[in-house]
Design an enzyme around this catalytic site. Structure first.
Site, PDB file in Angstrom:
ATOM      1  N   GLY A  74      44.720  41.909  42.516  1.00 12.90           N
ATOM      2  CA  GLY A  74      44.080  41.036  41.807  1.00 12.90           C
ATOM      3  C   GLY A  74      43.310  40.249  42.750  1.00 12.90           C
ATOM      4  O   GLY A  74      43.465  40.077  43.889  1.00 12.90           O
ATOM      5  N   ASP A  75      42.107  39.838  42.190  1.00 14.96           N
ATOM      6  CA  ASP A  75      41.096  38.817  42.961  1.00 14.96           C
ATOM      7  C   ASP A  75      40.546  37.715  42.055  1.00 14.96           C
ATOM      8  O   ASP A  75      40.029  38.155  40.980  1.00 14.96           O
ATOM      9  CB  ASP A  75      40.182  39.327  43.834  1.00 14.96           C
ATOM     10  CG  ASP A  75      39.649  38.396  44.806  1.00 14.96           C
ATOM     11  OD1 ASP A  75      40.049  38.097  45.868  1.00 14.96           O
ATOM     12  OD2 ASP A  75      38.609  38.041  44.485  1.00 14.96           O
ATOM     13  N   THR A  76      40.489  36.474  42.330  1.00  9.16           N
ATOM     14  CA  THR A  76      39.692  35.640  41.465  1.00  9.16           C
ATOM     15  C   THR A  76      38.649  34.840  42.252  1.00  9.16           C
ATOM     16  O   THR A  76      39.050  34.430  43.334  1.00  9.16           O
ATOM     17  CB  THR A  76      41.014  34.570  40.938  1.00  9.16           C
ATOM     18  OG1 THR A  76      41.968  35.359  40.157  1.00  9.16           O
ATOM     19  CG2 THR A  76      40.336  33.472  40.220  1.00  9.16           C
ATOM     20  N   ALA A 111      39.679  39.558  38.638  1.00  8.74           N
ATOM     21  CA  ALA A 111      39.868  40.931  38.498  1.00  8.74           C
ATOM     22  C   ALA A 111      41.312  41.555  38.854  1.00  8.74           C
ATOM     23  O   ALA A 111      41.916  40.970  39.509  1.00  8.74           O
ATOM     24  CB  ALA A 111      38.985  41.643  39.298  1.00  8.74           C
TER      25      ALA A 111
END
Length: 196
Positions: A74-76, A111
């Site tokens: 994930g990435d934020t 994401a």
């Protein structure tokens, strides 16, 4: 939590303890955790949503996947307008981020990307809106001094002290924390991971 051997083994491509905590909320325990090593520099002209998706996908691909394993990453990213605020690396950056976010709305793109046992990669992105109250200099100083915002996208953690400084939000609380659980659950189910 899902028992070992009950389905494909899940690898979490993240060193973030928050992502492990969030997965535990939906009874998912990774078989192993691996920390991806990628360049997180935004591309010239890259939009925040595209940036979050690209990084989540690259993180998943950066992990060596064993036979039959699933890899989840994930990435934020926090975005006032088109600007991408990455993780606050020091107190000065943390202060500047909070001054920028004070009294205004910003978007949080979170994401998630999953590579299934056959090597097929699928990704989703959650878009959320957060609005801080107008922050006084002493409030910013106190938050920065707490150290909570270091290493966090945009320089704040919604699950901590910052929550008391937020007027309102629209979207997924888990996504703003760092992993959109609705989208994550959908991807895991599609990949055949045993989840309720």
């Amino acid at each position: 939590m899902s028992a070992p051997g009950a389905g494909p083994a899940l690898v979490l491509a993240s060193s973030s303890p928050r992502r492990r905590e969030l997965l535990a909320r939906i009874d998912v325990a990774p078989a192993r955790v691996a920390s991806p090593d990628i360049d997180e520099t935004p591309l010239p002209g890259e939009l925040p949503r595209d940036y979050a998706l690209r990084l989540a996908e690259q993180k998943a691909r950066a992990i060596v996947r064993g036979e039959g394993e699933l890899v989840l990453a994930g990435d934020t990213c926090v975005a006032p307008g088109r600007r991408i605020l990455q993780q606050a690396s020091d107190a000065d950056m943390n202060r500047r981020f909070l001054e920028l976010l004070s009294g205004r709305r910003h978007r949080v793109y979170s994401a998630v990307s999953l590579i299934d046992a056959d090597g097929v990669q699928r990704s989703k992105c959650s878009e959320n809106i957060v609005k801080f109250k107008p922050l006084h200099a002493d409030e910013i100083a106190a938050y920065v001094a707490s150290g909570e915002g270091l290493g966090k996208a945009g320089g704040y953690a919604i699950q901590g002290r910052a929550e008391a400084l937020i007027l309102w939000m629209s979207g997924s609380h888990s996504a703003i924390m760092g992993l959109p659980l609705y989208e994550t659950r959908l991807l895991l189910k599609q990949a055949g991971y045993p989840i309720g």
